[in-house]
Design an enzyme around this catalytic site. Structure first.
Site, mmCIF file in Angstrom:
data_model
loop_
_atom_site.group_PDB
_atom_site.id
_atom_site.type_symbol
_atom_site.label_atom_id
_atom_site.label_comp_id
_atom_site.label_asym_id
_atom_site.label_seq_id
_atom_site.Cartn_x
_atom_site.Cartn_y
_atom_site.Cartn_z
ATOM 1 N N THR A 41 -1.991 5.559 2.470
ATOM 2 C CA THR A 41 -2.872 4.629 2.573
ATOM 3 C C THR A 41 -2.719 4.192 4.183
ATOM 4 O O THR A 41 -1.935 3.348 4.159
ATOM 5 C CB THR A 41 -2.852 4.062 1.198
ATOM 6 O OG1 THR A 41 -3.017 4.249 -0.101
ATOM 7 C CG2 THR A 41 -4.491 2.867 1.165
ATOM 8 N N LEU A 45 0.930 -1.243 0.192
ATOM 9 C CA LEU A 45 -0.314 0.346 0.237
ATOM 10 C C LEU A 45 0.855 1.336 -0.682
ATOM 11 O O LEU A 45 2.293 1.238 0.580
ATOM 12 C CB LEU A 45 -0.835 0.289 1.092
ATOM 13 C CG LEU A 45 -1.859 -1.413 1.514
ATOM 14 C CD1 LEU A 45 -2.497 -0.695 2.687
ATOM 15 C CD2 LEU A 45 -3.097 -0.763 0.069
ATOM 16 N N ASP A 46 0.367 2.143 -0.559
ATOM 17 C CA ASP A 46 1.361 3.572 -0.694
ATOM 18 C C ASP A 46 1.036 4.125 0.458
ATOM 19 O O ASP A 46 0.402 3.455 1.885
ATOM 20 C CB ASP A 46 -0.204 4.924 -0.820
ATOM 21 C CG ASP A 46 0.263 4.632 -2.588
ATOM 22 O OD1 ASP A 46 1.102 3.642 -2.780
ATOM 23 O OD2 ASP A 46 -0.503 5.313 -3.142
ATOM 24 N N MET A 47 2.350 4.690 1.089
ATOM 25 C CA MET A 47 2.523 4.902 2.491
ATOM 26 C C MET A 47 1.274 6.244 3.386
ATOM 27 O O MET A 47 1.043 5.693 4.602
ATOM 28 C CB MET A 47 3.620 6.089 2.995
ATOM 29 C CG MET A 47 4.348 6.382 4.300
ATOM 30 S SD MET A 47 6.141 7.348 4.612
ATOM 31 C CE MET A 47 4.989 8.953 3.891
#
Length: 574
Positions: free
Chosen positions: A425, A421-423
């Site tokens: 998110t 996951l994106d940091m």
């Protein structure tokens, strides 16, 4: 352009005057100066920059008479496209505060300077070398296009293909004939062996050898004849193609020479008065040479003008004005950082020695929040990642889901983290405790049998209730890690969505990603061809807030060992 009470005051030329220095229209006496200069690639605009931007937007940019079509006025001639503008708050040697303004590139093919700083080199000067050489290159382009569109070229290609086909057929026919005759001669020899005397057999043998040699000569003659015809057709076509290639080679040489001559015009200053040419600035970058348009962005223009006139940079900000490009996500009036691909090497030189805000990308936000465990057995975990925690270690930050899991399960084999996951998110991630489980789960991702649902809070109202977004994505090579919509080179990116709630200004939505591209949901939400409504807190495609309001809320997968269909849900944090 006529000025009015909204237009910032521009100093006139003179011994002690700076032509493009703009005085603040409203008093800024109560605003404290920043302690450090703005870090240009990630920043919160300083109040002085905000004031300068407001005066530019309410002044020059709101006045009529713009030849450039920003896409803000209906039925205005020209292709509508917005532009990046920038302001640089500066201080004179006597302490007087003011600001400079600039735009990236040109406006309607020109470089107006009312009241914007001039470019380092004006590409649009009609009597300048660039326009003259551009005219020559355009003429070469027209000649090449005319030759490539010449019907004779297509006719010669057709003739060559026909000659090749005829040659292949006729040579094969002759070879087939020789093969048939060879079989016939063999049969004649076999029958004659029982009927003829030795003397007669020798005579027949000599006769058949002569026949074979004659036919082989005929085959060579046929091959030579048809090769000659093919070569003649090839030569006629090559003559036409060589002329085109010669023009293309000439165009490439002239274009390269013009590019180098153009690069030589860009000499960048810094506060120490050190001058560095564009080619030297980019020689140690990945590509080793400047990208197209380097030096034409607002930030280098502003700093160059400031150093040329002994103005001290105090703070800066850039904003988008007008309609968004087709490929990018740009919102009218919104602040944006400087681009990294073109500007980072240049500004690295220009801002040398200036005390700047810290680069937050070298020390990203991290979190003390614990990783929540939603499910665990001896084979795998389903965790709830907090926002602002990396999935895997970064260049400058070790703390991540991967490092924490490795510390918790030191005996686990394999990479543990199955997907990322994106940091920014939060939400569900799968963790494998062995290489076998990791491979099995990744196989499900590859086969797209794993289903996921995200919840997001959008900064605006989406009119429709549900839909499907299909916008292919690729990285913006000039501004990593931003993503672009690109139908030519982008990878497929598809998302189903459904609205679950609305209030006066926001939309709560469920995303069901079919593919898993970088920033897919963020771009699909913000892009004009998507929902045109960015996720709250999106610092790349929307407006920065306390956090990105995007959460991986639900996942469905088949347990690799028990074969049970698992459905796990994570509580929504916003």
């Amino acid at each position: 352009m006529a000025s009015d009470k909204k237009t910032p005051q521009t100093e006139s030329s003179g011994d002690s005057k700076v032509p493009c220095f703009l005085s603040f229209r409203e008093s800024v006496a109560g605003i404290a100066l920043p302690e450090r200069f703005t870090f240009p690639f990630y920043y919160e605009p300083h109040p002085l920059s905000i004031q300068a931007v407001r005066e530019i937007q309410e002044g020059p940019l709101s006045e009529p008479g713009w030849e450039h079509n920003f896409g803000l006025v209906p039925d205005k001639p020209g292709t509508p496209v917005g532009k990046m503008f920038g302001v640089l708050v500066v201080q004179k040697q006597d302490g007087t505060l003011g600001y400079l303004a600039a735009y990236s590139g040109n406006l309607a093919g020109k470089n107006p300077n009312f009241p914007f700083v001039p470019p380092l080199f004006d590409l649009q000067q009609q009597d300048g070398f660039f326009k003259k050489e551009e005219t020559v290159l355009n003429q070469l382009n027209r000649e090449i296009e005319a030759l490539e569109a010449d019907p004779e070229l297509e006719e010669l290609e057709a003739v060559l293909n026909e000659e090749r086909k005829l040659a292949e057929d006729r040579i094969q026919e002759k070879k087939t004939e020789l093969k048939t005759d060879k079989a016939r001669r063999k049969q004649v020899r076999e029958e004659a062996a029982e009927q003829l005397s030795p003397e007669q057999l020798n005579a027949l043998h000599d006769e058949l050898i002569l026949e074979s040699l004659s036919q082989q000569r005929q085959l060579k003659e046929v091959i030579a004849y048809w090769n000659m015809r093919v070569e003649k057709a090839q030569a006629q076509l090559d003559e036409k193609r060589d002329k085109i290639q010669s023009l293309k080679t000439r165009r490439k040489q002239k274009s390269g020479a013009l590019q180098q001559k153009l690069f030589d015009q860009y000499q960048f200053l810094n506060q120490s008065g050190e001058v560095k040419p564009l080619t030297a600035i980019f020689e140690k970058t990945v590509f080793g040479k400047p990208p197209s348009g380097a030096g034409e962005c607002a930030a280098p223009k502003l700093l160059q003008y400031a150093f040329q006139h002994q103005l001290k940079p105090i703070a800066m900000a850039e904003f988008w004005w007008g309609q968004s490009p087709v490929s990018e996500v740009r919102k009218h009036g919104q602040y944006y950082p400087a681009c990294r691909g073109k500007c980072e090497p240049i500004l690295g030189h220009m801002l040398a020695g200036i005390d700047m805000d810290e680069n937050p990308m070298l020390t990203p936000l991290t979190t003390d929040q614990e990783i929540g465990i939603l499910y665990e057995d001896e084979y795998l975990l389903v965790i709830n990642k907090p926002a602002e925690l990396l999935s895997v270690p970064g260049k400058n930050v070790e703390d991540s889901v991967a490092s924490r899991m490795k510390a918790l399960y030191p005996q686990a084999s394999g990479p543990l983290v199955v997907h990322r996951l994106d940091m920014a998110t939060s939400g569900i991630m799968l963790i494998a405790k062995s290489m076998e489980i990791h491979k099995a789960l990744q196989h499900q991702f590859i086969k797209r049998s794993i289903k996921k649902r995200y919840v997001a809070l959008l900064d605006g109202l989406v009119a429709e209730d549900e839909g499907f977004i299909d916008l292919p994505l690729r990285v913006d090579l000039d501004d990593r890690p931003r993503q672009l919509v690109c139908y030519e080179h982008g990878k497929p990116a598809q998302t189903k969505w459904k609205v679950v709630a609305r209030n006066e200004t926001q939309t709560r939505i469920h995303f069901y990603p079919i593919t898993g591209r970088t920033h897919q949901l963020r771009v699909h939400a913000a892009h004009p061809l998507g929902l045109n409504t960015p996720i709250i807190g999106d610092d790349l495609y929307g407006t920065k807030s306390t956090r990105l309001h995007l959460h991986a809320a639900w996942i469905s997968f088949k347990h690799p060992y028990t074969r049970e269909q698992m459905e796990i849900e994570a509580p929504e944090p916003f």
